[in-house]
Motif scaffolding. Structure first.
Motif, mmCIF file in Angstrom:
data_model
loop_
_atom_site.group_PDB
_atom_site.id
_atom_site.type_symbol
_atom_site.label_atom_id
_atom_site.label_comp_id
_atom_site.label_asym_id
_atom_site.label_seq_id
_atom_site.Cartn_x
_atom_site.Cartn_y
_atom_site.Cartn_z
ATOM 1 N N GLU A 128 0.831 -1.203 0.000
ATOM 2 C CA GLU A 128 0.000 0.000 0.000
ATOM 3 C C GLU A 128 0.865 1.252 0.000
ATOM 4 O O GLU A 128 0.541 2.240 -0.666
ATOM 5 N N ARG A 129 1.990 1.205 0.736
ATOM 6 C CA ARG A 129 2.889 2.354 0.795
ATOM 7 C C ARG A 129 3.469 2.652 -0.589
ATOM 8 O O ARG A 129 3.578 3.815 -1.001
ATOM 9 N N LYS A 130 3.832 1.593 -1.343
ATOM 10 C CA LYS A 130 4.390 1.785 -2.679
ATOM 11 C C LYS A 130 3.351 2.362 -3.624
ATOM 12 O O LYS A 130 3.653 3.194 -4.476
ATOM 13 N N MET A 166 0.749 4.269 -2.784
ATOM 14 C CA MET A 166 0.544 5.677 -2.440
ATOM 15 C C MET A 166 1.700 6.533 -2.949
ATOM 16 O O MET A 166 1.499 7.648 -3.443
ATOM 17 N N LYS A 167 2.923 6.006 -2.845
ATOM 18 C CA LYS A 167 4.087 6.753 -3.331
ATOM 19 C C LYS A 167 3.994 6.963 -4.834
ATOM 20 O O LYS A 167 4.280 8.060 -5.352
ATOM 21 N N ARG A 191 1.435 9.583 -5.614
ATOM 22 C CA ARG A 191 1.952 10.923 -5.319
ATOM 23 C C ARG A 191 2.901 11.394 -6.418
ATOM 24 O O ARG A 191 2.953 12.592 -6.742
ATOM 25 N N ASP A 208 -2.604 13.397 -0.907
ATOM 26 C CA ASP A 208 -2.901 12.225 -0.076
ATOM 27 C C ASP A 208 -4.383 11.858 -0.157
ATOM 28 O O ASP A 208 -4.729 10.669 -0.265
ATOM 29 N N ALA A 246 -5.832 8.437 -1.764
ATOM 30 C CA ALA A 246 -6.661 7.551 -0.947
ATOM 31 C C ALA A 246 -8.000 7.294 -1.619
ATOM 32 O O ALA A 246 -8.519 6.166 -1.624
ATOM 33 N N THR A 260 -7.465 4.936 -4.654
ATOM 34 C CA THR A 260 -7.221 3.573 -4.179
ATOM 35 C C THR A 260 -8.532 2.922 -3.734
ATOM 36 O O THR A 260 -8.795 1.745 -4.028
#
Length: 248
Positions: free
Chosen positions: A2-4, A6-7, A10, A16, A20, A23
């Protein structure tokens, strides 16, 4: 994971909240604003504005009605489009900065640099070759490992632009230009447009391979020196007599 994700979103320029919401939309596929707010954790007071922004950016589509319904644009389509846009912007920025660099590099008051190590030398070599406008002359007394693979596309590009590329080497080389086999010491030299040149030296293994960490390049931007070595190159290429020519 999930972090990848979101990155990456961005990097495409999403905030953000927008990342979100997109996603959440991917998991919902089609939904009303309240469902997106609940799935994404975005306050209901902000969700309509965030979805409108995503619609403007082409990340979701809006189905008019009461209430509004939102449909996600498939990730493959979004990422393909955004990668194309980002690459175009990067290419434009690179070309602008490259032109500025090339205009200024010749004005630097210390036009001689020492460059250490195979990797840095090869990067500088490709950079200089890419600036070629009319002619490139190379004496390749030795070759780094995998260097021909790096040189080939760089030389192809300047040949396609109409540059005259001539290479002397102790053996025939598979490069898209004229290569002449000449006996020479294990030293490298090349001249670009009679105005910029580099000498390259190295220590060698007992088997005759250059030792990457011992390689040293002397990058020279004195036009008078580069032009002199360009003439020496021509005298050898055409078999003319030239004092001291055998030493290059």
């Amino acid at each position: 994971m999930e972090r990848k994700v979101m990155k990456a979103l961005r990097l495409m320029g999403l905030t953000d909240y927008q990342a979100a919401a997109y996603t959440a939309m991917v998991s919902l596929v089609s939904a009303g604003a309240s469902d997106v707010a609940e799935a994404s954790g975005i306050p209901r007071s902000r969700i309509y504005e965030v979805l409108r922004q995503l619609s403007d950016r082409g990340f979701v589509e809006v189905e008019r009605g009461k209430p509004l319904r939102y449909h996600v644009v498939p990730p493959a389509e979004v990422f393909r489009r955004e990668k194309k846009r980002i690459m175009k912007e990067l290419d434009e920025a690179m070309n602008q900065l490259r032109r500025t660099y090339e205009d200024q590099v010749a004005r630097v008051p210390a036009p001689v640099w020492l460059i250490h190590g195979q990797e840095k030398i090869m990067k500088k070599e490709i950079e200089i070759i890419s600036r070629t406008r009319s002619e490139l002359k190379m004496r390749m007394g030795f070759i780094f490992r995998d260097e021909l693979r790096e040189l080939r596309p760089a030389i192809e590009r300047i040949v396609d632009r109409g540059a005259d590329v001539r290479i002397m080497a102790p053996e025939d080389l598979d490069l898209p230009c004229e290569v002449r086999v000449v006996s020479m010491p294990p030293v490298r030299m090349f001249v670009r447009d009679s105005g910029e040149m580099m000498w390259i030296f190295s220590r060698f293994t007992p088997e005759g391979s250059p030792i990457p960490e011992t390689a040293m390049g002397i990058w020279n931007q004195y036009p008078e020196i580069a032009e002199n070595y360009s003439r020496i190159f021509d005298s050898i290429w055409y078999g003319e007599s030239y004092g001291g020519a055998g030493g290059i």
